[in-house]
Design an enzyme around this catalytic site. Structure first.
Site, mmCIF file in Angstrom:
data_model
loop_
_atom_site.group_PDB
_atom_site.id
_atom_site.type_symbol
_atom_site.label_atom_id
_atom_site.label_comp_id
_atom_site.label_asym_id
_atom_site.label_seq_id
_atom_site.Cartn_x
_atom_site.Cartn_y
_atom_site.Cartn_z
ATOM 1 N N THR A 398 0.801 -1.225 0.000
ATOM 2 C CA THR A 398 0.000 0.000 0.000
ATOM 3 C C THR A 398 0.836 1.277 0.000
ATOM 4 O O THR A 398 0.274 2.369 0.051
ATOM 5 C CB THR A 398 -0.941 0.006 1.221
ATOM 6 N N GLU A 399 2.148 1.126 -0.045
ATOM 7 C CA GLU A 399 3.017 2.303 -0.167
ATOM 8 C C GLU A 399 4.457 1.862 -0.377
ATOM 9 O O GLU A 399 5.005 1.082 0.393
ATOM 10 C CB GLU A 399 2.947 3.176 1.081
#
Length: 463
Positions: A398-399
């Site tokens: 997610t990042e």
């Protein structure tokens, strides 16, 4: 007669006497020793890997990697520093993992914190602390100081990640989407001025509605930014909070363009209840407008890593939040995002909670033994490692990203060229199914101890 009797008695005497045994051989058998081994348990030990470093001048060195998150490396690995990499910053000569003093957890944390520190709702950029996030979306300008502190907190979270990774220090950098359009164009130019713009786009990119001066972007600027993201072929964004029009202008434009949103709420140092107002805002939006726009709901970003909350408190709250979202009508996945080290240290976070998917934020820059061209291998290795711990749950990245400017850290020499190399490596290794940090350079953030936090903008890299 006498002779006959004598002979008879002599014969009987001899026949009655025992015949002596004749020993022809004496043998003693060697003693027999029997060893029985029983296994009562097994222990897995992570052994530090051996790295072979090939430098720009053709020379090479071999060393054991003790610092960094070395338990995610292969047993042996080779890192090549190309001439382009080496000449990017003449004054900052790359060093090998063995030559580099392990980065203190606080330092890494600081760097990551810097990312977090940046404006509010992007944890690493966007999610400023709860305070900022909690501010009404209608507020045209988010309180600069609050946003700064909150985002700093976000960056601090990444930093903590390194702290958590302590014995396997691999930090996760958090940088966020750049602010306003005006600043966006500035960020865009400086972020990828040397890039070819030929990379295929990722599935998701981080977007933050903050201007360079830490104020909120205007509706026109936000609409322009999201249109550009859509034109690049990116169909999903990650948001870290609910301020600066995140639940109004941003969602309205995303709905118009068909862009899905990983909606986050910020958990601050005030504890797990600090996001309650934001959760209520998201629920209000969903009940009035429907839930289709959200493909993921993320409760907090690196809150454990930043030491804002303890593991048990977050686990209990996460289950409560998921139940609340379900009761409100949201049936999509609910999770919290943390660096891989958090799950490595506390696997119960994913195994003993109701989180639907596992969200990780791996960043290769802080691992001095990983060169830009190996960033993708690093990210997917961490993803696989967490997947094994979280038995059966899907792990989403997610990042992740790479800075285009900043201090050299081991084999990492931030530059536009190396950023492109790292991002391409990540996209190749993940098949593009990844969230890249971030859209524009984030000049609303503090530069951080490594001077990288403002330079994660990547939008110009994509065709």
């Amino acid at each position: 007669m006498f002779a006959i009797l004598f002979t008879f008695f002599l014969f009987n005497l001899i026949s009655a006497a025992p015949i002596p045994a004749i020993i022809t051989r004496y043998h003693t058998a060697a003693p027999v020793t029997q060893v029985v081994t029983q296994t009562t348990g097994t222990t897995t030990v992570w052994l530090p890997p051996v790295g072979i470093y090939v430098l720009a001048d053709g020379s090479s060195s071999t060393s054991t990697v003790w610092s960094g998150q070395w338990n995610t490396y292969p047993a042996t690995f080779t890192s090549v520093l190309t001439p382009d990499n080496a000449n990017t910053q003449p004054d900052a000569q790359p060093t090998t993992a063995a030559d580099t003093t392990p980065t203190p957890a606080t330092t890494t944390a600081a760097a990551e914190t810097t990312a977090n520190t940046q404006p509010t709702n992007e944890q690493n950029g966007e999610t400023t602390p709860a305070a900022t996030t909690a501010q009404p979306e209608t507020t045209s300008t988010a309180a600069p100081e609050q946003q700064t502190n909150q985002q700093t907190t976000e960056q601090d979270q990444p930093t903590t990640e390194q702290n958590q990774q302590t014995q396997q220090t691999s930090s996760t950098t958090s940088s966020n989407d750049t602010p306003s359009s005006s600043s966006s164009s500035t960020s865009e130019t400086s972020s990828s001025s040397e890039s070819s713009g030929s990379l295929s786009p990722p599935s998701t990119i981080v977007y933050s509605p903050y201007a360079d001066d830490r104020s909120c972007k205007s509706s026109d600027e936000i609409n322009s930014d999201l249109q550009l993201i859509y034109n690049k072929g990116i169909k999903q964004i990650r948001s870290y909070g609910t301020d600066c029009g995140s639940l109004s202008t941003v969602l309205s434009k995303c709905n118009q363009l068909g862009i899905k949103v990983n909606q986050g709420v910020w958990v601050s140092q005030d504890g797990v209840d600090s996001a309650d107002d934001q959760i209520d805002q998201v629920i209000e939006y969903g009940q009035q407008n429907g839930w289709d726009i959200f493909n993921l709901f993320t409760f907090g970003n690196e809150a454990i890593n930043s030491k804002y909350v303890d593991v048990d408190s977050l686990m209990t709250k996460l289950d409560s939040v998921r139940t609340k979202m379900r009761n409100a009508g949201y049936n999509g996945p609910v999770t919290t995002a943390e660096p891989p080290a958090t799950y490595i240290n506390y696997p119960q976070l994913c195994t003993d909670t109701s989180m639907d998917i596992v969200a990780i934020n791996p960043h290769s820059y802080f691992n001095e033994g990983i060169s830009p061209d190996k960033a993708g291998d690093y990210v997917t290795t961490q993803q696989s490692q967490v997947a094994k711990l979280c038995k059966g749950k899907s792990v989403w990245i997610t990042e992740t990203g790479y800075p285009s400017q900043g201090a050299t850290l081991g084999l990492n020499v931030p530059s536009p060229k190396n950023q492109e190399i790292a991002i391409k490596s990540i996209l190749d290794s993940t098949g593009g199914d990844v969230t890249i940090l971030t859209t524009y350079n984030d000049f609303w953030k503090d530069p951080g101890p490594y001077g990288i936090e403002q330079y994660f903008g990547t939008i110009n890299l994509f065709s």
